[in-house]
Scaffold this motif. Structure first.
Motif, PDB file in Angstrom:
ATOM      1  N   TYR A  99       0.831  -1.200   0.000  1.00  0.00           N
ATOM      2  CA  TYR A  99       0.000   0.000   0.000  1.00  0.00           C
ATOM      3  C   TYR A  99       0.872   1.259   0.000  1.00  0.00           C
ATOM      4  N   SER A 100       1.931   1.261   0.812  1.00  0.00           N
ATOM      5  CA  SER A 100       2.820   2.426   0.865  1.00  0.00           C
ATOM      6  C   SER A 100       3.485   2.671  -0.485  1.00  0.00           C
ATOM      7  N   ILE A 101       3.935   1.585  -1.135  1.00  0.00           N
ATOM      8  CA  ILE A 101       4.581   1.705  -2.446  1.00  0.00           C
ATOM      9  C   ILE A 101       3.570   2.220  -3.480  1.00  0.00           C
ATOM     10  N   ALA A 102       2.356   1.648  -3.452  1.00  0.00           N
ATOM     11  CA  ALA A 102       1.324   2.061  -4.403  1.00  0.00           C
ATOM     12  C   ALA A 102       0.953   3.526  -4.219  1.00  0.00           C
ATOM     13  N   LYS A 103       0.906   3.960  -2.960  1.00  0.00           N
ATOM     14  CA  LYS A 103       0.548   5.355  -2.697  1.00  0.00           C
ATOM     15  C   LYS A 103       1.592   6.308  -3.273  1.00  0.00           C
ATOM     16  N   GLU A 104       2.881   5.961  -3.110  1.00  0.00           N
ATOM     17  CA  GLU A 104       3.944   6.804  -3.661  1.00  0.00           C
ATOM     18  C   GLU A 104       3.904   6.795  -5.189  1.00  0.00           C
ATOM     19  N   MET A 105       3.629   5.632  -5.767  1.00  0.00           N
ATOM     20  CA  MET A 105       3.530   5.548  -7.224  1.00  0.00           C
ATOM     21  C   MET A 105       2.358   6.377  -7.740  1.00  0.00           C
ATOM     22  N   SER A 106       1.213   6.275  -7.051  1.00  0.00           N
ATOM     23  CA  SER A 106       0.021   6.986  -7.517  1.00  0.00           C
ATOM     24  C   SER A 106       0.206   8.494  -7.444  1.00  0.00           C
ATOM     25  N   GLY A 107       1.060   8.958  -6.518  1.00  0.00           N
ATOM     26  CA  GLY A 107       1.358  10.383  -6.424  1.00  0.00           C
ATOM     27  C   GLY A 107       2.541  10.800  -7.273  1.00  0.00           C
ATOM     28  N   ASN A 108       3.006   9.887  -8.150  1.00  0.00           N
ATOM     29  CA  ASN A 108       4.155  10.147  -9.034  1.00  0.00           C
ATOM     30  C   ASN A 108       5.405  10.554  -8.258  1.00  0.00           C
ATOM     31  N   LYS A 109       5.583   9.964  -7.077  1.00  0.00           N
ATOM     32  CA  LYS A 109       6.763  10.227  -6.257  1.00  0.00           C
ATOM     33  C   LYS A 109       7.791   9.105  -6.340  1.00  0.00           C
ATOM     34  N   LEU A 110       7.451   8.019  -7.030  1.00  0.00           N
ATOM     35  CA  LEU A 110       8.327   6.857  -7.039  1.00  0.00           C
ATOM     36  C   LEU A 110       8.288   6.180  -8.401  1.00  0.00           C
ATOM     37  N   GLU A 111       9.453   5.887  -8.948  1.00  0.00           N
ATOM     38  CA  GLU A 111       9.569   5.121 -10.180  1.00  0.00           C
ATOM     39  C   GLU A 111      10.649   4.062  -9.995  1.00  0.00           C
ATOM     40  N   LEU A 112      10.488   2.934 -10.652  1.00  0.00           N
ATOM     41  CA  LEU A 112      11.463   1.850 -10.575  1.00  0.00           C
ATOM     42  C   LEU A 112      12.172   1.714 -11.918  1.00  0.00           C
ATOM     43  N   TYR A 113      13.515   1.671 -11.868  1.00  0.00           N
ATOM     44  CA  TYR A 113      14.331   1.568 -13.073  1.00  0.00           C
ATOM     45  C   TYR A 113      15.402   0.507 -12.872  1.00  0.00           C
ATOM     46  N   ILE A 114      15.856  -0.043 -13.976  1.00  0.00           N
ATOM     47  CA  ILE A 114      17.083  -0.831 -14.006  1.00  0.00           C
ATOM     48  C   ILE A 114      18.083  -0.052 -14.850  1.00  0.00           C
ATOM     49  N   GLN A 115      19.286   0.059 -14.355  1.00  0.00           N
ATOM     50  CA  GLN A 115      20.331   0.750 -15.108  1.00  0.00           C
ATOM     51  C   GLN A 115      21.260  -0.281 -15.736  1.00  0.00           C
ATOM     52  N   ALA A 116      21.382  -0.229 -17.038  1.00  0.00           N
ATOM     53  CA  ALA A 116      22.230  -1.166 -17.775  1.00  0.00           C
ATOM     54  C   ALA A 116      23.429  -0.421 -18.351  1.00  0.00           C
ATOM     55  N   GLY A 117      24.547  -1.118 -18.431  1.00  0.00           N
ATOM     56  CA  GLY A 117      25.759  -0.502 -18.941  1.00  0.00           C
ATOM     57  C   GLY A 117      26.194  -1.124 -20.266  1.00  0.00           C
ATOM     58  N   ILE A 118      26.713  -0.281 -21.144  1.00  0.00           N
ATOM     59  CA  ILE A 118      27.267  -0.742 -22.427  1.00  0.00           C
ATOM     60  C   ILE A 118      28.719  -0.286 -22.482  1.00  0.00           C
ATOM     61  N   ARG A 119      29.623  -1.199 -22.794  1.00  0.00           N
ATOM     62  CA  ARG A 119      31.044  -0.847 -22.918  1.00  0.00           C
ATOM     63  C   ARG A 119      31.550  -1.311 -24.279  1.00  0.00           C
ATOM     64  N   ARG A 120      32.148  -0.383 -24.992  1.00  0.00           N
ATOM     65  CA  ARG A 120      32.734  -0.703 -26.298  1.00  0.00           C
ATOM     66  C   ARG A 120      34.240  -0.531 -26.190  1.00  0.00           C
ATOM     67  N   MET A 121      34.995  -1.632 -26.372  1.00  0.00           N
ATOM     68  CA  MET A 121      36.440  -1.619 -26.171  1.00  0.00           C
ATOM     69  C   MET A 121      37.130  -0.937 -27.342  1.00  0.00           C
ATOM     70  N   GLY A 122      38.250  -0.283 -27.048  1.00  0.00           N
ATOM     71  CA  GLY A 122      39.050   0.336 -28.109  1.00  0.00           C
ATOM     72  C   GLY A 122      39.746  -0.716 -28.971  1.00  0.00           C
ATOM     73  N   GLU A 123      40.257  -0.278 -30.118  1.00  0.00           N
ATOM     74  CA  GLU A 123      40.892  -1.223 -31.024  1.00  0.00           C
ATOM     75  C   GLU A 123      42.245  -1.667 -30.525  1.00  0.00           C
ATOM     76  N   ASN A 124      42.883  -0.901 -29.631  1.00  0.00           N
ATOM     77  CA  ASN A 124      44.141  -1.337 -29.031  1.00  0.00           C
ATOM     78  C   ASN A 124      44.098  -0.987 -27.548  1.00  0.00           C
ATOM     79  N   SER A 125      45.057  -1.494 -26.804  1.00  0.00           N
ATOM     80  CA  SER A 125      45.047  -1.376 -25.346  1.00  0.00           C
ATOM     81  C   SER A 125      45.185   0.066 -24.872  1.00  0.00           C
ATOM     82  N   ARG A 126      45.764   0.942 -25.720  1.00  0.00           N
ATOM     83  CA  ARG A 126      45.945   2.334 -25.302  1.00  0.00           C
ATOM     84  C   ARG A 126      44.711   3.188 -25.543  1.00  0.00           C
ATOM     85  N   GLU A 127      43.795   2.697 -26.315  1.00  0.00           N
ATOM     86  CA  GLU A 127      42.597   3.467 -26.622  1.00  0.00           C
ATOM     87  C   GLU A 127      41.547   3.242 -25.541  1.00  0.00           C
ATOM     88  N   LYS A 128      41.018   4.327 -25.015  1.00  0.00           N
ATOM     89  CA  LYS A 128      40.063   4.253 -23.914  1.00  0.00           C
ATOM     90  C   LYS A 128      38.746   3.634 -24.380  1.00  0.00           C
TER      91      LYS A 128
END
Length: 512
Positions: free
Chosen positions: A142-171
């Motif tokens: 009920y507490s979670i639903a109340k916060e959601m209904s008042g637009n005070k709470l959102e649930l997200y997942i944060q995903a990461g993408i990493r693209r490696m450089g062509e050589n070891s010195r490239e960031k």
């Protein structure tokens, strides 16, 4: 707006940098024990069973601190205790340790509670809460639903993408993206739900939702400053005055009641006739004095019609006693509402808290009990929608008028006091005159605390005006009894039952 973030990488689910991984791996058929995941499941099963950490500890013969450590992922129960947990919650040890499908199926109810459904018409957000069912209690949902209904709470997942450089010195090139939980598939939701539930519990606190709702309304009875709610753990919640220079008072929640150190009126320890909780239940089931149920329309129904029409969100039951009056209303309220029961007796209030939480549950209502002096309420000015009194003002005896003025003080502008009051017919009449003479003979015995003044309805309406009420509606429920012929007062208990009864609705004017 608060957001709950998680990070996903190639190794599984884990929180942001520096926190423990949550996933369970299989390696050659052996399970790598994840203490935090097990703790989440133990907490979920306990909450679904309606037990506090202290209650579970008592059943297992361990300390509440031990249970707290299990649920926090710091320790694991011994194998014998795993057996006890499995038996207690009707699970297998494997389902507690691994969180397999059996855990999800057996620990989750099939539908959301009605008050949660009412808050969230959005199908996607309902789907999120359904995934949390195995891990959250109804009050948490009920507490979670109340916060959601008042637009005070959102649930997200944060995903990461990493693209490696062509050589070891490239960031390497990195990018993070936030994925709303509402778009996740069923399997992903099921896997992430325990982490969301744990993070939400830590973010929103484990305190009773009623305690969270009343916290902004409380004031220190010593200095008048706001009180701050602090929870050391699930078993210890206190309200603390931060005005350390002048005060620094601390008021603990004891047996579910916020205790302000009040004591019953000296010489009038009315609650002592209730020796234990079994006696309390007998009192709750007693049909009551038929005199108080008279009238073409009973007082309880007249009062309920007023409450239903005004639909208050915060109700204060002043000098509530055993809650015999408000019990009628609590069964009928069908809108989100906080009910505050205030009385001198901590012992009776702890029984109230248990009874109304176990046998009179209404999912729309949060109940908070305050053990306090009702002539000096620990509440802010103008914070209550409705004050109700079911004989409560009169039960305060020589503090009756102080309690009535306190009710006015805490009402919001435009708020209402809805209460019954004992009234004489007419001071000039022979019948009332005889009753008043008989009533005053009780002072000779010294066994009764009598009112100095008995009001007729015109006098009471004037009291309401002097208190500050802009309007007072009155309705006679029943009239004064005929006086007896002899010179002996006929009642030993409930000595005011000879008087008539009126229902009053006193309205506090809007702020100018």
């Amino acid at each position: 707006m608060e957001k709950v973030y998680f990070h996903e990488n190639s190794n599984g689910m884990e929180e942001e940098d520096g926190f423990q991984q949550f996933h369970v791996r299989r390696n050659g058929g052996n399970i790598m024990i994840d203490r935090e995941q097990i703790g989440i499941r133990i907490a979920a099963l306990r909450k679904k069973a309606g037990m506090s950490q202290q209650a579970l500890a008592e059943k297992l013969g361990v300390s509440a601190q031990a249970v707290s450590k299990w649920e926090g992922g710091r320790n694991l129960p011994d194998i014998d205790l795993f057996r006890e947990l499995a038996w207690l919650f009707h699970m297998t040890i494997d389902s507690i340790v691994e969180g397999d499908l059996l855990f999800t199926q057996k620990s989750a109810q099939k539908t959301l509670p009605a008050n949660v459904e009412a808050l969230l018409p959005d199908g996607e957000r309902r789907r999120l809460l359904l995934s949390l069912l195995p891990y959250c209690s109804d009050t948490e949902l009920y507490s979670i639903a109340k916060e959601m209904s008042g637009n005070k709470l959102e649930l997200y997942i944060q995903a990461g993408i990493r693209r490696m450089g062509e050589n070891s010195r490239e960031k390497a090139e990195e990018k993070n993206i936030s994925i709303p939980a509402s778009v996740l598939g069923e399997n992903t939701l099921r896997e992430t739900a325990p982490y969301f539930a744990k993070a939400l519990g830590e973010m929103m606190g484990n305190a009773d939702p009623g305690l969270r709702r009343i916290a902004p309304l409380l004031r220190c009875p010593e200095c008048g400053d706001p009180l701050t709610m602090e929870s050391k753990d699930e078993n210890t919640t206190s309200f603390i005055c931060k005005n350390n220079y002048h005060c620094g008072s601390c008021y603990d929640v004891t047996d579910g009641v916020i205790y302000f150190g009040s004591r019953e009126i000296p010489g009038e320890l009315w609650s002592l006739f209730i020796k234990n909780y079994q006696d309390y239940l007998l009192e709750q089931r007693h049909p009551g004095n038929p005199r108080y149920q008279m009238g073409a329309v009973p007082c309880t129904e007249v009062r309920w019609q007023a409450i239903k029409r005004l639909r208050p969100r915060v109700i204060l039951d002043i000098a509530s006693g055993t809650g015999g009056g408000i019990k009628y209303d609590l069964q009928r309220i069908n809108w989100p509402c906080l009910v505050i029961m205030a009385d001198l007796s901590h012992r009776i209030l702890k029984y109230n808290k248990r009874y109304f939480s176990e046998e009179m549950v209404n999912p729309y209502v949060d109940i908070v009990c305050l053990a306090c002096d009702c002539a000096r309420l620990p509440l802010a000015d103008g914070c209550i929608d409705m004050v109700v009194s079911y004989g409560g003002f009169e039960s305060m005896q020589d503090k009756m008028m102080e309690g009535f003025r306190e009710g006015f003080r805490v009402l919001k502008p435009g708020g209402h006091a809805v209460y019954n009051i004992s009234i004489v017919g007419d001071h000039a009449s022979e019948n009332t005159g005889k009753w008043e003479c008989l009533y005053r003979t009780l002072t000779e015995s010294g066994d009764y605390n009598l009112f100095e003044k008995l009001f007729d309805i015109r006098e009471w309406e004037e009291i309401c005006r002097q208190t500050g009420y802009a309007s007072t509606e009155t309705k006679e429920i029943y009239g004064e009894l005929p006086a007896p012929e002899g010179n002996v007062f006929p009642f030993e208990n409930e000595i005011m039952q000879w008087m008539g009864e009126y229902m009053c609705i006193s309205g506090k004017g809007e702020a100018k």
